[in-house]
Design an enzyme around this catalytic site. Structure first.
Site, PDB file in Angstrom:
ATOM      1  N   THR A 166     -17.303 -41.688   4.571  1.00 48.87           N
ATOM      2  CA  THR A 166     -17.633 -42.668   3.541  1.00 48.87           C
ATOM      3  C   THR A 166     -16.762 -42.575   2.290  1.00 48.87           C
ATOM      4  O   THR A 166     -16.604 -43.570   1.584  1.00 48.87           O
ATOM      5  CB  THR A 166     -19.119 -42.556   3.139  1.00 48.87           C
ATOM      6  OG1 THR A 166     -19.372 -41.235   2.636  1.00 48.87           O
ATOM      7  CG2 THR A 166     -20.022 -42.860   4.315  1.00 48.87           C
ATOM      8  N   THR A 173     -18.524 -37.621   7.837  1.00 53.64           N
ATOM      9  CA  THR A 173     -19.837 -36.968   7.774  1.00 53.64           C
ATOM     10  C   THR A 173     -20.680 -37.241   9.010  1.00 53.64           C
ATOM     11  O   THR A 173     -21.409 -36.363   9.475  1.00 53.64           O
ATOM     12  CB  THR A 173     -20.592 -37.424   6.507  1.00 53.64           C
ATOM     13  OG1 THR A 173     -19.844 -36.985   5.369  1.00 53.64           O
ATOM     14  CG2 THR A 173     -21.995 -36.847   6.440  1.00 53.64           C
ATOM     15  N   ASP A 203     -12.471 -35.144   7.938  1.00 54.66           N
ATOM     16  CA  ASP A 203     -13.239 -35.593   6.784  1.00 54.66           C
ATOM     17  C   ASP A 203     -12.400 -36.692   6.144  1.00 54.66           C
ATOM     18  O   ASP A 203     -11.173 -36.596   6.088  1.00 54.66           O
ATOM     19  CB  ASP A 203     -13.421 -34.417   5.810  1.00 54.66           C
ATOM     20  CG  ASP A 203     -14.276 -34.783   4.626  1.00 54.66           C
ATOM     21  OD1 ASP A 203     -13.778 -35.561   3.772  1.00 54.66           O
ATOM     22  OD2 ASP A 203     -15.407 -34.310   4.533  1.00 54.66           O
TER      23      ASP A 203
END
Length: 159
Positions: free
Chosen positions: A81, A10, A51
């Site tokens: 994350t 992100t 990602d």
């Protein structure tokens, strides 16, 4: 010297227009470091641009190999994350290095991002922590293997 590896996530996402989805773009890390008044003392290398939900076991092995081969004993890794804790666990087999993973809940290109804070926090953490593998997010440090992302609360917590 601190080695910084980027893997995407992100923190590096780009939003093109109202009809687009976020995509991982070129890393803004050089700009984020400069904005944090960090201009030297590091080497930067992109490992992947994904990602974290798209990270595979092979990608994690690539990150592990890069950390193992690195001649620096202090390493920061930017990472998405969602699977950061998994990658941290894979890296925990390394000894004698201080490795800190960090990222952002909102893309660095957005006005209300936590990216600048997290990068500065990871930069300080990697210099102060003893050898081991850690996640440094939103003002907290967690040891690899003892952390999880709470999706509902959008934060990391001890597992």
């Amino acid at each position: 010297m601190i080695q910084i590896f980027t893997t995407g996530g992100t923190i590096d996402k780009v939003y093109f227009d109202a009809n687009s989805e976020f995509e991982v773009g070129h890393s803004l890390l050089p700009e984020l470091l400069s904005e944090s008044n960090i201009h030297e003392g590091y080497r930067l290398r992109e490992l992947t641009r994904k990602d974290s939900l798209e990270m595979t076991d092979d990608d994690r092995q690539q990150v592990l190999a890069a950390a193992k081969e690195c001649d620096c004993d202090r390493i920061v890794i930017t990472h998405g994350t969602d699977t950061m804790a998994e990658t941290a666990s894979v890296l925990s087999s390394l000894e004698g290095k201080t490795i800190v993973l960090t990222g952002a809940m909102q893309p660095a290109r957005m006005r209300r991002t936590d990216a600048v804070f997290n990068i500065g926090f990871a930069w300080a953490s990697v210099q102060l922590l003893p050898p081991g593998v850690y996640i440094a997010m939103n003002g907290e440090v967690f040891e690899a293997g003892a952390v999880r992302k709470n999706l509902k609360a959008q934060r990391f917590e001890r597992a």
